[in-house]
Enzyme design. Structure first.
Site, short mmCIF file in Angstrom:
data_model
loop_
_atom_site.label_atom_id
_atom_site.label_comp_id
_atom_site.label_asym_id
_atom_site.label_seq_id
_atom_site.Cartn_x
_atom_site.Cartn_y
_atom_site.Cartn_z
N CYS A 45 0.83 -1.20 0.00
CA CYS A 45 0.00 0.00 0.00
C CYS A 45 0.87 1.26 0.00
O CYS A 45 1.59 1.51 -0.95
CB CYS A 45 -0.96 -0.06 1.19
SG CYS A 45 -2.22 1.22 1.25
N HIS A 46 0.82 2.07 1.07
CA HIS A 46 1.65 3.27 1.18
C HIS A 46 3.05 2.97 1.74
O HIS A 46 3.90 3.84 1.74
CB HIS A 46 0.98 4.31 2.09
CG HIS A 46 -0.21 4.98 1.49
ND1 HIS A 46 -1.43 4.36 1.36
CD2 HIS A 46 -0.37 6.24 1.00
CE1 HIS A 46 -2.30 5.20 0.83
NE2 HIS A 46 -1.68 6.35 0.59
#
Length: 178
Positions: free
Chosen positions: A106-107
């Site tokens: 994800c991030h």
């Protein structure tokens, strides 16, 4: 027994920590959660605060030599806070220098960019950070999971089964099906 370190803080995407942790533990790994503080850290569950998970140790107690792999869960808040912590970036660099698997979803690939270890690698991540990854010198693709050397990256919670399986494969572990 493979030993996997998870680094997270408040605001981690709940599914991206809990599901890989559980899959790794079921496959026989010893999983340790390290954070900036003792006690518990609170997850973010899609649109609101989620459950808390216990912290096993603080970052100053972590020695990369004691672990076989590093797992970095995403969420927006968690990696944004962690990428400003020098100790976190130092740990990421230590795992990379030892060519140990680093799995970021994800991030969380923001941390790989901050550690300056993705130049020349192919990675993926959440759509909003792809420009940052590209600017850090990575070739960015939109795929469920990307393995390039010791780096394992994925985009989102739906990718967790493939993400966890890729990490288990890198550790030569038998895992749950796909």
């Amino acid at each position: 027994m493979q030993r996997v370190l998870i680094i997270a803080t408040d605001g981690f995407e709940q599914s991206e920590l809990v599901q890989p942790r559980d899959l790794l533990a079921e496959a026989g790994a010893e999983v340790t959660i390290a954070s900036l503080k003792r006690g518990e850290i609170r997850g973010w569950d899609q649109k609101d605060w989620g459950e808390s998970v216990p912290v096993d140790c603080t970052l100053d107690q972590v020695n990369a030599e004691d672990f076989d792999a590093l797992l970095l869960p995403g969420g927006q808040m968690n990696p944004d806070v962690l990428r400003t912590e020098h100790k976190v970036i130092d740990i990421v660099r230590e795992f990379d220098a030892a060519q140990k698997p680093i799995a970021a979803i994800c991030h969380a690939p923001w941390l790989l960019a901050e550690a300056d270890i993705i130049e020349g690698h192919t990675v993926t991540g959440w759509p909003s950070i792809r420009t940052d990854l590209s600017n850090a010198g990575a070739a960015v693709v939109d795929e469920e999971v990307v393995v390039d050397g010791n780096l394992i990256t994925s985009r989102k919670p739906a990718d967790i089964p493939a993400f966890a399986q890729a990490l288990m494969s890198a550790l030569n572990m038998e895992g749950a099906d796909g």
